[in-house]
Design a protein around this motif. Sequence first.
Motif, mmCIF file in Angstrom:
data_model
loop_
_atom_site.group_PDB
_atom_site.id
_atom_site.type_symbol
_atom_site.label_atom_id
_atom_site.label_comp_id
_atom_site.label_asym_id
_atom_site.label_seq_id
_atom_site.Cartn_x
_atom_site.Cartn_y
_atom_site.Cartn_z
ATOM 1 N N PRO A 195 1.022 0.518 -1.061
ATOM 2 C CA PRO A 195 1.563 0.304 -2.401
ATOM 3 C C PRO A 195 2.592 -0.345 -2.809
ATOM 4 O O PRO A 195 2.957 -0.754 -3.644
ATOM 5 C CB PRO A 195 1.255 1.707 -3.100
ATOM 6 N N GLY A 196 3.623 -0.134 -1.941
ATOM 7 C CA GLY A 196 4.796 -0.751 -1.867
ATOM 8 C C GLY A 196 5.792 0.104 -2.701
ATOM 9 O O GLY A 196 5.213 0.819 -3.550
ATOM 10 N N ILE A 197 7.028 0.009 -2.699
ATOM 11 C CA ILE A 197 7.922 0.940 -3.122
ATOM 12 C C ILE A 197 8.007 0.649 -4.805
ATOM 13 O O ILE A 197 8.188 1.623 -5.586
ATOM 14 C CB ILE A 197 9.600 0.572 -2.663
ATOM 15 N N GLN B 280 5.135 2.243 -6.423
ATOM 16 C CA GLN B 280 5.287 3.563 -6.588
ATOM 17 C C GLN B 280 6.395 4.075 -7.496
ATOM 18 O O GLN B 280 6.011 5.198 -8.110
ATOM 19 C CB GLN B 280 5.878 4.085 -5.100
ATOM 20 N N LEU B 281 7.346 3.578 -7.543
ATOM 21 C CA LEU B 281 8.395 3.936 -8.626
ATOM 22 C C LEU B 281 7.974 3.699 -10.137
ATOM 23 O O LEU B 281 8.179 4.615 -10.957
ATOM 24 C CB LEU B 281 9.629 2.890 -8.573
ATOM 25 N N LEU C 201 5.719 6.701 -10.755
ATOM 26 C CA LEU C 201 6.439 7.713 -10.812
ATOM 27 C C LEU C 201 7.057 7.875 -12.136
ATOM 28 O O LEU C 201 7.015 8.841 -12.804
ATOM 29 C CB LEU C 201 7.494 7.554 -9.547
ATOM 30 N N TYR D 143 8.074 10.200 -0.934
ATOM 31 C CA TYR D 143 6.896 9.882 -1.571
ATOM 32 C C TYR D 143 6.910 8.322 -1.947
ATOM 33 O O TYR D 143 5.831 7.521 -2.126
ATOM 34 C CB TYR D 143 7.163 10.544 -3.026
ATOM 35 N N LEU D 144 8.232 7.768 -2.146
ATOM 36 C CA LEU D 144 8.360 6.371 -2.377
ATOM 37 C C LEU D 144 7.800 5.485 -1.283
ATOM 38 O O LEU D 144 7.346 4.541 -1.542
ATOM 39 C CB LEU D 144 9.833 5.829 -2.842
ATOM 40 N N VAL D 145 7.887 5.996 -0.079
ATOM 41 C CA VAL D 145 7.537 5.216 1.024
ATOM 42 C C VAL D 145 6.062 5.401 1.406
ATOM 43 O O VAL D 145 5.535 4.823 2.373
ATOM 44 C CB VAL D 145 8.609 5.271 1.917
ATOM 45 N N THR D 146 5.471 6.128 0.732
ATOM 46 C CA THR D 146 4.078 6.712 1.090
ATOM 47 C C THR D 146 3.857 7.050 2.539
ATOM 48 O O THR D 146 3.062 6.396 3.120
ATOM 49 C CB THR D 146 2.919 5.670 0.585
#
Lengths: 82, 301
Positions: free
Chosen positions: A46-48, A51-52, A55, B196-199
């Motif tokens: 997914p990549g940072i 994800q951010l 979030l 979490y951010l780096v999965t």
Amino acid sequence: MAFTLYSLIQAAILCVNAVAVLHEERFLSKIGWGADHGIGGFGDEPGIKSQLVNLIRSVRTVMRVPLIAVNSVTIVLLLLFG
Amino acid sequence: MAHQGYRQNMKPRARGPSTMAGDPNQLFEDTSAGMPPSQPGGYPNQSYDMGNFSVNNIFGDSVVSDLAMAYGSNLANQSKEMVNKEINRFMPINKLKYFFAVDTKYVVKKLALLMFPYTHQNWEVRYSRDSPLTPRCDVNAPDLYIPSMAFITYILLAGMALGIQKRFSPEVLGMCASTALVWIIIEVLALLLCLYLVTVHTDLTTFDILAYSGYKYVGMILSVLFGLLFGKDGYYVALAWTSCALMFFIVRSLRMKILSTVSSEGMVSYNAKNQIRLYITMATALFQPVIIYWLTFHLIR
């Protein structure tokens, strides 16, 4: 720095408030962090950035109503006890 | 009230201690009736004795008392079950029990490992039937006993250090405790956010991260102790030693957990994901000496 638990709670409330005021249409889409931009392909990474974006979107969705209550309680307590 | 208590007092006094022992509903020997009358507080004592006796009279009927006890114990059991269920929703007790299943041998070996990790060969947590071994059987398993004990010891030691320098007051203990606790919470939250951010698909639960963050208290205790015994030079030497040992320990332990999920050929593949994971591990390790110094330097003068 001498931290009390109360300062931790204060910092947490301020951070969550800061995330909650990021408006979806007016701001996040303008800088390319909108929900429709972020969700890329369903690849394995997914990549940072996505994800951010996820979030931020989930924090805004989940914390919208509890934040109203928590903020009201905090305001009343701060007015009463300084 | 005073007059009534004094008049009715004659009857229980006349019975004496022998019939008191024969009362089936009484749990304890009522020795207040056998006290010498020459007590200075004799009068208030007697009225208390009368009150005690009248309360016992209410439960004199055995059927009612049995029923009441059965109902009370039933209610207590039900409420205990409900409380346990609610607590289990937020904090799984069984997982927590795993972290406290330690014994003396493990604690000694782990403390030695924390202070001198350079000769340890095998850093992997051993599994048995798909669940990690308890700390009793495996030295590499994280536990929460050492961090919690070390935290309390650190607070006591900080109080003692401040007391030696005549800077002690009870509020300082509370401030010290809450400061250390807040820093731990911040570190755990920051690490969770990064993971979490780096999965990263690891099996690092929150309690695991709490355990690994709590191991720095052992270093803090050693540094403060050496600082108290040998002055500032001893403090800096102990700080350097425990920082290096702790950094090595954290890097070796977390490398297994964070970086090992990437590929089977080893850690040398330099794609961006792997690099970020490496940076996270190194940042965690580098944060430890900083926070050890920050939380202890004000204790050594």
